[in-house]
Design a protein around this motif. Structure first.
Motif, short mmCIF file in Angstrom:
data_model
loop_
_atom_site.label_atom_id
_atom_site.label_comp_id
_atom_site.label_asym_id
_atom_site.label_seq_id
_atom_site.Cartn_x
_atom_site.Cartn_y
_atom_site.Cartn_z
N MET A 110 -67.52 157.22 -42.62
CA MET A 110 -66.37 156.76 -41.67
C MET A 110 -65.06 156.59 -42.80
O MET A 110 -65.24 156.23 -43.70
CB MET A 110 -66.55 155.53 -41.14
N LYS A 111 -64.06 157.19 -42.12
CA LYS A 111 -62.78 157.11 -42.67
C LYS A 111 -61.70 156.45 -41.86
O LYS A 111 -61.88 156.65 -40.41
CB LYS A 111 -62.41 158.70 -43.01
N ILE A 112 -61.08 155.49 -42.11
CA ILE A 112 -60.07 154.78 -41.39
C ILE A 112 -58.83 155.64 -41.23
O ILE A 112 -58.33 156.13 -42.36
CB ILE A 112 -59.83 153.31 -42.18
N LEU A 136 -60.70 149.71 -49.05
CA LEU A 136 -61.64 150.42 -48.22
C LEU A 136 -61.28 151.90 -47.61
O LEU A 136 -62.14 152.57 -47.77
CB LEU A 136 -61.46 149.54 -46.79
N THR A 137 -60.00 152.27 -47.43
CA THR A 137 -59.60 153.69 -47.43
C THR A 137 -59.91 154.54 -48.55
O THR A 137 -59.72 155.55 -48.35
CB THR A 137 -58.35 153.55 -46.90
N LEU A 173 -67.38 154.94 -46.97
CA LEU A 173 -67.18 153.69 -46.36
C LEU A 173 -67.87 153.24 -45.11
O LEU A 173 -68.23 154.24 -44.35
CB LEU A 173 -65.49 153.42 -45.77
N SER A 174 -68.64 152.14 -45.11
CA SER A 174 -69.25 151.68 -43.99
C SER A 174 -69.01 150.15 -43.83
O SER A 174 -68.83 149.42 -44.69
CB SER A 174 -70.83 151.94 -43.85
N ALA A 175 -69.57 149.53 -42.55
CA ALA A 175 -69.64 148.16 -42.49
C ALA A 175 -70.53 147.38 -43.60
O ALA A 175 -70.10 146.29 -44.11
CB ALA A 175 -69.95 147.74 -41.23
N GLU A 195 -69.20 144.45 -50.33
CA GLU A 195 -68.91 144.80 -51.77
C GLU A 195 -67.81 145.51 -52.33
O GLU A 195 -67.05 145.15 -53.32
CB GLU A 195 -70.29 145.65 -52.09
N LEU A 196 -67.11 146.37 -51.66
CA LEU A 196 -65.91 146.94 -51.78
C LEU A 196 -64.80 145.76 -51.87
O LEU A 196 -63.76 145.96 -52.74
CB LEU A 196 -65.42 147.89 -50.73
N MET A 197 -64.86 144.77 -50.95
CA MET A 197 -63.82 143.75 -50.97
C MET A 197 -64.18 142.89 -52.10
O MET A 197 -63.14 141.92 -51.90
CB MET A 197 -63.69 143.20 -49.47
N LYS A 198 -65.24 143.02 -52.68
CA LYS A 198 -65.50 141.46 -53.62
C LYS A 198 -64.44 141.44 -54.66
O LYS A 198 -64.34 140.12 -55.05
CB LYS A 198 -66.97 141.93 -54.36
N PRO A 199 -63.86 142.53 -55.19
CA PRO A 199 -62.90 141.92 -56.33
C PRO A 199 -61.83 141.19 -55.80
O PRO A 199 -61.11 140.55 -56.60
CB PRO A 199 -62.18 143.41 -56.73
#
Length: 370
Positions: free
Chosen positions: A1-3, A76-77, A82-84, A89-93
């Motif tokens: 998925m791509k935003i 995310l972008t 990317l997936s829900a 994990e991507l937002m963890k930093p």
């Protein structure tokens, strides 16, 4: 998925009546909505439950907007896979900011599941088509006002009454409700951290009223005093503000700080983490229920999907739309025999109606991507 595109909408909805807790008084609900469009034309919606000021939690609405714009969306972008499921994990930093993360995850889930034709309820593992719901009753100016309000909610069919309490407004209002409506009414209290360790003996007096639970009497980081109260009181102790993750839930249960958990998806970082808390509590035989944050119909729909999981054995604070709003931004949720229907359509199963969103809209911010 791509935003492909993201819009952040701030909306303001006047409340039917002021809602007072030990934290303060709300006369309207200001919410931040995430509208996310993917490259294949699917739109997902998320709702951030952060309030205008950092009183209930450290997060606040304008800060959440900034975090989403500057830090969450860029990571995310940038991810081609990317997936829900990968979003956390991507937002963890980005440390903390769970309410902002939960809003973005909700929008991703909504878009992803709409494309797949699967409801959020099915995706999470729901086992019910409708759920019993309770109502949260704020602190009132008088006992007469309180009794009138509770009488109206019971007449409407709510399955459980929760009274907000604070020092000076606790034993007397609880006694008045019990004496007026009897022991058959499922009754619980919520202190929103209003008490201190010196109040242990006072809170034990609540045992006289046969309460379902007492919720979050002490500070979020004070598990020790919660454990001391739990060891000395017959009324079950429930934690709310103390639980911001599955790890927190494990720690609280191991320390004996609670025997019931209130799960608020925004507070714990999203619906997938909320499901993890549900799963571990269910495995431990610990009841959970779904709390509320005065959500619009978007958040209400997603909360109903969560509350339909098997471990949610106590009525949640989801309530009908009319409990809080004269007009919501979505079709209203209507109480039917003390229950609300769980949306069964793809994704969260509901979207804003154009007129409702326009009536509540304060600002729209189109976020530049890439």
């Amino acid at each position: 998925m791509k935003i492909k595109q993201v819009a952040l909408h701030e909306v303001a909805l006047p409340l039917v009546s002021p809602f007072r807790t030990s934290v303060g008084v709300q006369e309207h609900r200001v919410a931040l909505l995430v509208e996310l469009r993917t490259d294949d034309g699917v739109t997902g919606w998320g709702e951030c439950v952060a309030e205008e000021d950092p009183s209930y939690a450290s997060e606040y609405l304008s800060g959440a907007r900034e975090v989403i714009r500057r830090f969450l969306l860029p990571v995310l972008t940038a991810d081609p896979r990317l997936s829900a499921a990968r979003a956390a994990e991507l937002m963890k930093p980005v440390r903390g900011h769970r309410m902002a993360k939960a809003a973005v995850e909700m929008a991703l889930l909504d878009a992803e599941l709409r494309r797949a034709g699967i409801s959020l309820a099915e995706h999470l593992g729901a086992v019910r088509e409708s759920v019993p719901v309770g109502v949260s009753v704020g602190i009132m100016d008088s006992l007469d006002e309180l009794i009138t309000a509770v009488d109206g909610y019971l007449g409407a069919g709510y399955a459980r009454i929760k009274l907000k309490i604070e020092p000076g407004w606790d034993l007397e209002p609880v006694a008045a409700v019990r004496e007026t409506f009897g022991s058959a009414v499922a009754l619980q209290v919520d202190a929103n951290t209003a008490y201190s360790p010196v109040d242990l003996a006072h809170l034990r007096k609540l045992d006289a009223f046969g309460l379902t639970l007492i919720e979050q009497p002490f500070a979020p980081d004070d598990l020790e005093t919660h454990a001391r109260l739990a060891a000395r009181i017959d009324t079950p102790v429930c934690l709310d503000e103390s639980i911001t993750s599955a790890r927190d839930a494990v720690t609280a249960l191991r320390q004996g700080a609670c025997s019931i958990v209130n799960v608020k998806p925004g507070r714990v970082g999203g619906y997938l983490e909320a499901r993890r808390i549900h799963d571990l509590c269910q495995a431990a035989g610990v009841p959970v229920w779904c709390g509320g944050m005065l959500e619009t119909g978007l958040g209400r729909a997603a909360n109903l999907a969560l509350a339909a999981l098997p471990g949610f054995t106590l009525p949640g604070d989801i309530s009908a739309s009319a409990r809080y709003f004269h007009r919501d931004i979505t079709d209203p949720f209507v109480l039917e025999g003390g229950r609300l229907r769980v949306p069964s359509g793809p994704g969260i199963g509901i979207a804003p109606d154009a007129a409702g969103l326009a009536a509540a809209l304060v600002t729209t911010d189109l976020v530049p991507l890439g």
